[in-house]
Every structure is written in C-alpha cells, then in structure tokens.
Design a protein around this motif. Structure first.
Motif, PDB file in Angstrom:
ATOM      1  N   UNK A 219       0.835  -1.202   0.000  1.00  0.00           N
ATOM      2  CA  UNK A 219       0.000   0.000   0.000  1.00  0.00           C
ATOM      3  C   UNK A 219       0.872   1.256   0.000  1.00  0.00           C
ATOM      4  N   UNK A 220       1.917   1.237   0.843  1.00  0.00           N
ATOM      5  CA  UNK A 220       2.836   2.395   0.914  1.00  0.00           C
ATOM      6  C   UNK A 220       3.594   2.590  -0.390  1.00  0.00           C
ATOM      7  N   UNK A 221       3.826   1.495  -1.119  1.00  0.00           N
ATOM      8  CA  UNK A 221       4.520   1.575  -2.407  1.00  0.00           C
ATOM      9  C   UNK A 221       3.583   1.982  -3.549  1.00  0.00           C
ATOM     10  N   UNK A 222       2.297   2.140  -3.248  1.00  0.00           N
ATOM     11  CA  UNK A 222       1.329   2.539  -4.261  1.00  0.00           C
ATOM     12  C   UNK A 222       0.738   1.390  -5.043  1.00  0.00           C
ATOM     13  N   UNK A 223       1.080   0.149  -4.646  1.00  0.00           N
ATOM     14  CA  UNK A 223       0.548  -1.036  -5.345  1.00  0.00           C
ATOM     15  C   UNK A 223      -0.709  -1.513  -4.611  1.00  0.00           C
ATOM     16  N   UNK A 224      -1.782  -0.788  -4.846  1.00  0.00           N
ATOM     17  CA  UNK A 224      -2.993  -0.966  -4.036  1.00  0.00           C
ATOM     18  C   UNK A 224      -3.678  -2.316  -4.270  1.00  0.00           C
ATOM     19  N   UNK A 225      -3.717  -2.783  -5.526  1.00  0.00           N
ATOM     20  CA  UNK A 225      -4.350  -4.075  -5.791  1.00  0.00           C
ATOM     21  C   UNK A 225      -3.591  -5.212  -5.105  1.00  0.00           C
ATOM     22  N   UNK A 226      -2.262  -5.118  -5.145  1.00  0.00           N
ATOM     23  CA  UNK A 226      -1.437  -6.133  -4.492  1.00  0.00           C
ATOM     24  C   UNK A 226      -1.656  -6.087  -2.975  1.00  0.00           C
ATOM     25  N   UNK A 227      -1.778  -4.876  -2.440  1.00  0.00           N
ATOM     26  CA  UNK A 227      -2.048  -4.718  -1.012  1.00  0.00           C
ATOM     27  C   UNK A 227      -3.357  -5.416  -0.647  1.00  0.00           C
ATOM     28  N   UNK A 228      -4.395  -5.217  -1.462  1.00  0.00           N
ATOM     29  CA  UNK A 228      -5.697  -5.844  -1.204  1.00  0.00           C
ATOM     30  C   UNK A 228      -5.607  -7.369  -1.209  1.00  0.00           C
ATOM     31  N   UNK A 229      -4.771  -7.903  -2.093  1.00  0.00           N
ATOM     32  CA  UNK A 229      -4.599  -9.365  -2.157  1.00  0.00           C
ATOM     33  C   UNK A 229      -4.106  -9.910  -0.817  1.00  0.00           C
ATOM     34  N   UNK A 230      -3.105  -9.223  -0.248  1.00  0.00           N
ATOM     35  CA  UNK A 230      -2.529  -9.696   1.022  1.00  0.00           C
ATOM     36  C   UNK A 230      -3.467  -9.450   2.197  1.00  0.00           C
ATOM     37  N   UNK A 231      -4.139  -8.292   2.226  1.00  0.00           N
ATOM     38  CA  UNK A 231      -5.116  -8.041   3.286  1.00  0.00           C
ATOM     39  C   UNK A 231      -6.239  -9.084   3.234  1.00  0.00           C
ATOM     40  N   UNK A 232      -6.633  -9.461   2.015  1.00  0.00           N
ATOM     41  CA  UNK A 232      -7.721 -10.433   1.847  1.00  0.00           C
ATOM     42  C   UNK A 232      -7.317 -11.833   2.292  1.00  0.00           C
ATOM     43  N   UNK A 233      -6.009 -12.126   2.255  1.00  0.00           N
ATOM     44  CA  UNK A 233      -5.524 -13.410   2.779  1.00  0.00           C
ATOM     45  C   UNK A 233      -5.417 -13.373   4.307  1.00  0.00           C
ATOM     46  N   UNK A 234      -5.099 -12.211   4.834  1.00  0.00           N
ATOM     47  CA  UNK A 234      -4.934 -12.069   6.283  1.00  0.00           C
ATOM     48  C   UNK A 234      -6.267 -12.153   7.012  1.00  0.00           C
ATOM     49  N   UNK A 235      -7.311 -11.562   6.442  1.00  0.00           N
ATOM     50  CA  UNK A 235      -8.587 -11.407   7.133  1.00  0.00           C
ATOM     51  C   UNK A 235      -9.213 -12.723   7.636  1.00  0.00           C
ATOM     52  N   UNK A 236      -9.334 -13.746   6.792  1.00  0.00           N
ATOM     53  CA  UNK A 236      -9.939 -14.994   7.312  1.00  0.00           C
ATOM     54  C   UNK A 236      -9.098 -15.661   8.393  1.00  0.00           C
ATOM     55  N   UNK A 237      -7.787 -15.469   8.353  1.00  0.00           N
ATOM     56  CA  UNK A 237      -6.920 -16.025   9.401  1.00  0.00           C
ATOM     57  C   UNK A 237      -7.140 -15.293  10.720  1.00  0.00           C
ATOM     58  N   UNK A 238      -7.320 -13.985  10.649  1.00  0.00           N
ATOM     59  CA  UNK A 238      -7.626 -13.209  11.871  1.00  0.00           C
ATOM     60  C   UNK A 238      -8.907 -13.760  12.503  1.00  0.00           C
ATOM     61  N   UNK A 239      -9.913 -13.993  11.660  1.00  0.00           N
ATOM     62  CA  UNK A 239     -11.192 -14.497  12.168  1.00  0.00           C
ATOM     63  C   UNK A 239     -11.048 -15.898  12.731  1.00  0.00           C
ATOM     64  N   UNK A 240     -10.272 -16.738  12.013  1.00  0.00           N
ATOM     65  CA  UNK A 240     -10.108 -18.133  12.429  1.00  0.00           C
ATOM     66  C   UNK A 240      -9.412 -18.256  13.774  1.00  0.00           C
ATOM     67  N   UNK A 241      -8.510 -17.303  14.071  1.00  0.00           N
ATOM     68  CA  UNK A 241      -7.754 -17.354  15.325  1.00  0.00           C
ATOM     69  C   UNK A 241      -8.418 -16.529  16.431  1.00  0.00           C
ATOM     70  N   UNK A 242      -9.571 -15.919  16.114  1.00  0.00           N
ATOM     71  CA  UNK A 242     -10.280 -15.135  17.135  1.00  0.00           C
ATOM     72  C   UNK A 242      -9.615 -13.825  17.482  1.00  0.00           C
ATOM     73  N   UNK A 243      -8.756 -13.336  16.572  1.00  0.00           N
ATOM     74  CA  UNK A 243      -8.054 -12.081  16.819  1.00  0.00           C
ATOM     75  C   UNK A 243      -8.929 -10.926  16.333  1.00  0.00           C
ATOM     76  N   UNK A 244      -9.841 -10.488  17.183  1.00  0.00           N
ATOM     77  CA  UNK A 244     -10.820  -9.484  16.782  1.00  0.00           C
ATOM     78  C   UNK A 244     -10.183  -8.111  16.561  1.00  0.00           C
ATOM     79  N   UNK A 245      -9.181  -7.804  17.381  1.00  0.00           N
ATOM     80  CA  UNK A 245      -8.494  -6.512  17.185  1.00  0.00           C
ATOM     81  C   UNK A 245      -7.745  -6.514  15.855  1.00  0.00           C
ATOM     82  N   UNK A 246      -7.036  -7.608  15.578  1.00  0.00           N
ATOM     83  CA  UNK A 246      -6.317  -7.723  14.303  1.00  0.00           C
ATOM     84  C   UNK A 246      -7.268  -7.696  13.123  1.00  0.00           C
ATOM     85  N   UNK A 247      -8.410  -8.345  13.284  1.00  0.00           N
ATOM     86  CA  UNK A 247      -9.444  -8.320  12.234  1.00  0.00           C
ATOM     87  C   UNK A 247      -9.889  -6.887  11.961  1.00  0.00           C
ATOM     88  N   UNK A 248     -10.106  -6.133  13.031  1.00  0.00           N
ATOM     89  CA  UNK A 248     -10.537  -4.723  12.874  1.00  0.00           C
ATOM     90  C   UNK A 248      -9.470  -3.902  12.167  1.00  0.00           C
TER      91      UNK A 248
END
Length: 248
Positions: A219-248
């Motif tokens: 995201x900081x490098x301006x590669x927004x689509x690539x940033x979304x790809x990684x955030x989208x991989x992180x999100x279900x793992x946050x939910x799976x581990x019950x990390x509500x703050x990380x999910x937020x």
C-alpha cells in the motif's frame, strides 16, 4: 512481536532434574541434604511460576504486577537451588511482563541480567529469545538501528537450534524495522522469508500478521491491488484465530 515461548518452557515444560553428584564418602550425607534442599527450592519455584502464569493470563495491569511478585519469588528460589538456566529464563520473563506494562527501561534491566546467564549455561534458545525481546523493546523506543543489532544476533541462534517459528518471528521483526525506516524492498525480502516459516509451523496468527504487514508495505509503495490481495488473505486467518483486534 515479542516471543513468549520462553515463558511456557519455564513454567510448564522443563522437567525437574538437578543431576547433582554425590560425594564419594562422608560420615554425614551432606550431599543428600543439599540435594533435598535444592530440589525443594526448585519445586517451590515451579509452583510460584504456575501461579505467575495464572495471574499473567488474567491480562490486567494489577494481575501483571502480581505476576512480577511471583516471578521474583521464583527467581530467589532458583538462585537458592543453583539453577542458573531457569534463573535466566525467569529474569527474561520478568522483563517481558515489565515491557507489557510499558516500563521499557525496567524490562531492559531484567533482560540484561538474563542474557549472560543464558550464555553461561549454553542455553542458545533462551539467549535467542531474550535477544529478540531486547530488539523489540528498542524498536518500540524508536531506536531502530539498535533493534536491528539485537535481531541480527538472535536470528542465527534461532537457526542454529532449529527454532523455525522463532526464526519467523525475528525475520518479521527485522522486516518491520526496515519498513519503519522506509526501506520497503528490504522489508519485503524479510517478510517473504518469514511467511513460509509461519505457514510451515502452523502459526496462523503469525501468518496473518505477516500477510497484513506485507499488504501495508505494498500500500505504501502505491501497489494498491497487491495490497488488497494480502489483506484479503490475512482477514480470514484473523477471524479463524479469534483475533478481533487484528481483524478490525
């Protein structure tokens, strides 16, 4: 990322075995008396550690203060037992609690007492954990170069003892420092080394954190689509581990 592995090793997993040598001959069994006293001290220390762990898991500042009291009690008992390895671990655990309370200088005092004991007893895994945690404190204090020095000392020890999860933690910490220094490509290099290690060791929380951080770099490098790809991989793992703050 602080490493709490040492806490659990100290309190829950290390077997109580002192392996004291007996005297060849003595009118009074002095060695047995000493061994019994030392064993009693070790057992009392283990009890104090378990009580400390229970308090720590409550998560409140007051409970953490109580944790320190119990750890100080264990520290004294390990010293009486002549158990320098567990003494080192307990110093490191006290440092960890002080750091969590925001008392960074106090944390560094205890870590600096742990480190030479770990080295003297040949506990390279414990040494690596303490070096990593010192690096984390310096990073939080804004002393990034100093943080890198300690992380760089921890990393080869992680590898030497085969601690792949610990290696991943330290690689992620190095990457985060480089990202904070504006060296984004360098940060990506280290994140790309830590990610498969988290995946291989089944640390889904560490994996989620690293994926999120890679997204932040892109995201900081301006590669927004690539940033979304990684955030989208992180999100279900946050939910799976019950990390509500990380999910937020």
């Amino acid at each position: 990322m602080f490493d709490r592995t040492q806490w659990f090793l100290a309190g829950m997993s290390i077997a109580l075995s002192l392996q004291l040598s007996q005297p060849v001959a003595a009118a009074v069994p002095v060695g047995k008396v000493v061994q019994t006293a030392q064993t009693n001290s070790s057992e009392a220390a283990e009890k104090a550690l378990k009580e400390a762990a229970q308090l720590y898991n409550q998560g409140t500042a007051e409970a953490k203060r109580g944790t320190i009291v119990k750890l100080e009690e264990a520290l004294k008992l390990y010293r009486e037992a002549g158990d320098r390895r567990r003494e080192a671990v307990t110093f490191s655990n006290i440092g960890l609690v002080y750091s969590g309370l925001g008392e960074k200088q106090k944390a560094l005092e205890y870590y600096s007492q742990s480190l030479p004991l770990s080295r003297a007893t040949g506990d390279r895994g414990g040494e690596a954990i303490t070096l990593n945690n010192i690096g984390s404190v310096y990073s939080e204090l804004g002393e990034k170069q100093k943080a890198l020095e300690y992380f760089s000392q921890s990393l080869p020890l992680r590898r030497a003892v085969g601690d792949r999860r610990g290696e991943a933690v330290t690689l992620t910490n190095i990457a985060t420092v480089y990202s904070g220094l504006g060296e984004k490509q360098k940060a990506l290099e280290y994140y790309s080394q830590s990610l498969p290690l988290f995946q291989a060791t089944g640390d889904r929380g560490g994996e989620a954190t690293t994926l999120n951080n890679i997204g932040s770099v892109y995201s900081a490098l301006g590669e927004k689509q690539k940033a979304l790809e990684y955030y989208s991989q992180s999100l279900p793992l946050r939910r799976a581990t019950g990390d509500r703050r990380g999910e937020a």
